[in-house]
Scaffold this active site. Structure first.
Site, mmCIF file in Angstrom:
data_model
loop_
_atom_site.group_PDB
_atom_site.id
_atom_site.type_symbol
_atom_site.label_atom_id
_atom_site.label_comp_id
_atom_site.label_asym_id
_atom_site.label_seq_id
_atom_site.Cartn_x
_atom_site.Cartn_y
_atom_site.Cartn_z
ATOM 1 N N ARG A 111 63.858 -4.042 -34.112
ATOM 2 C CA ARG A 111 62.641 -3.258 -33.902
ATOM 3 C C ARG A 111 61.975 -3.739 -32.635
ATOM 4 O O ARG A 111 62.262 -4.812 -32.116
ATOM 5 C CB ARG A 111 61.672 -3.415 -35.082
ATOM 6 C CG ARG A 111 61.038 -4.810 -35.238
ATOM 7 C CD ARG A 111 59.733 -4.716 -36.007
ATOM 8 N NE ARG A 111 59.158 -5.988 -36.421
ATOM 9 C CZ ARG A 111 58.349 -6.752 -35.681
ATOM 10 N NH1 ARG A 111 58.082 -6.421 -34.431
ATOM 11 N NH2 ARG A 111 57.827 -7.853 -36.173
ATOM 12 N N ASN A 160 58.633 -11.305 -26.436
ATOM 13 C CA ASN A 160 57.225 -11.552 -26.735
ATOM 14 C C ASN A 160 56.374 -11.495 -25.467
ATOM 15 O O ASN A 160 56.698 -10.752 -24.547
ATOM 16 C CB ASN A 160 57.098 -12.875 -27.509
ATOM 17 C CG ASN A 160 56.424 -12.651 -28.846
ATOM 18 O OD1 ASN A 160 55.456 -11.900 -28.945
ATOM 19 N ND2 ASN A 160 56.932 -13.297 -29.884
ATOM 20 N N ASP A 211 54.267 -17.410 -28.120
ATOM 21 C CA ASP A 211 54.143 -16.028 -28.593
ATOM 22 C C ASP A 211 53.507 -15.178 -27.491
ATOM 23 O O ASP A 211 53.993 -15.157 -26.371
ATOM 24 C CB ASP A 211 53.340 -16.032 -29.910
ATOM 25 C CG ASP A 211 53.503 -14.761 -30.715
ATOM 26 O OD1 ASP A 211 53.813 -13.706 -30.136
ATOM 27 O OD2 ASP A 211 53.292 -14.800 -31.941
HETATM 28 CA CA CA Z 1 53.952 -11.576 -30.556
#
Ligand code: CA
Length: 304
Positions: A111, A160, A211
């Protein structure tokens, strides 16, 4: 430069405050919309696009019939988004979703994940394998409009945080399970990337993972350190310069907002926490804010 999150150097620390309590599973993609002076953000797994108004503290929500993995501003109004497999336009006034191109149709385990617009108005969004987490079969895509999709990075683990230097000639890109934020030379006219090198990495023996990220007006990079409840600020050479802390351990992403772009908004998540950890971190999934003493830049809207 590699850092061990268990032994970070001593740098100035700002504590962020709670601005909106929420139980989001995977709060992500904070986006300051200067036309409305509000913060949009998503809860990926629940397919929710939230709109938080700091002036009233009101949070309103649209629920989409699919995961919503990232959002960005659109010059024509409304938002561009990456959903589960599609690029899409979203109109927050009517709630209408316009489905656009699909990626990785032949990879059912994958995804979309994070996405961001470059300084020339192209939308970049990457993918991840959500069944075999960390399998390096994901990618990063550049989207310039319907039918205009190009795969720009292959063999990605979890695509990310992405961002661009204020001059627009460096792209930063996070490959989470390679524990690394990379830097690329960025060709502004064509949107091509080259000369990949490591900008910052996390010691793989620690639990911390890089992240989301944003780049501030001074060209310093703010990167979320998941599992440690920190946003780390690096100078353009990759040296840790200061940090922001907040109670939940899973801080996912940050962006600058406010009328003067001097407020840092932070999303957090409950995903991967045990019931005991959630009991100990009741604010996990909420939105936090601080004034870290530096300013950000407005996000360029998607041009198409
Ligand atoms: Ca993220």
């Amino acid at each position: 430069m590699q850092y061990d999150p268990r032994h970070l150097p001593s740098v100035p620390v700002t504590q962020a405050e709670l601005v909106h309590q929420h139980d989001s599973i995977l709060g992500e993609s904070p986006l300051w919309e200067e036309r409305e002076q509000v913060l949009y953000w998503v809860d990926i797994d629940r397919g929710k696009i939230h709109r938080f108004d700091p002036a009233t503290r009101e949070n309103t929500t649209h629920t989409l019939p699919t995961k919503v993995t990232s959002i960005a501003r659109r010059a024509k109004g409304g938002l561009i988004a990456s959903l589960k497999k599609n690029f899409a336009f979203f109109d927050p006034v009517t709630g209408q979703v316009e489905m656009l191109d699909v990626v990785e149709d032949d990879q059912p385990e994958n995804r979309f994940n994070d996405g961001k617009v470059d300084r020339q108005g192209r939308f970049w969004a990457g993918t991840m394998n959500e069944v075999h987490i960390g399998k390096p079969d994901a990618g990063l895509y550049r989207f310039e409009g319907p039918g205009r999709v190009e795969k720009m990075v292959s063999e990605v683990t979890i695509s990310n945080g992405t961002g661009w230097s204020p001059c627009g000639r460096i792209m930063y890109y996070t490959d989470t399970l390679r524990h690394t934020v990379f830097a690329y030379d960025f060709e502004e006219k064509t949107g091509s990337i080259s000369n990949r090198r490591e900008f910052y990495s996390v010691d793989p023996s620690a639990e911390g993972l890089p992240d989301g990220l944003t780049v501030d007006a001074e060209g310093f990079v703010w990167s979320a350190l998941v599992n440690y409840g920190r946003m780390l600020r690096f100078d353009p050479a990759g040296k840790l310069e200061r940090m922001v802390t907040f109670p939940p351990t899973r801080g996912t992403c940050c962006t600058f907002g406010g009328a003067n772009y001097d407020e840092l908004y932070i999303t957090t998540a409950r995903e991967c926490l045990t019931p005991e950890q959630i009991a100990a971190q009741p604010l996990a999934g909420s939105v936090f804010r601080c004034e870290p003493g530096v300013k950000g830049l407005p996000e360029t809207p998607f041009a198409g």
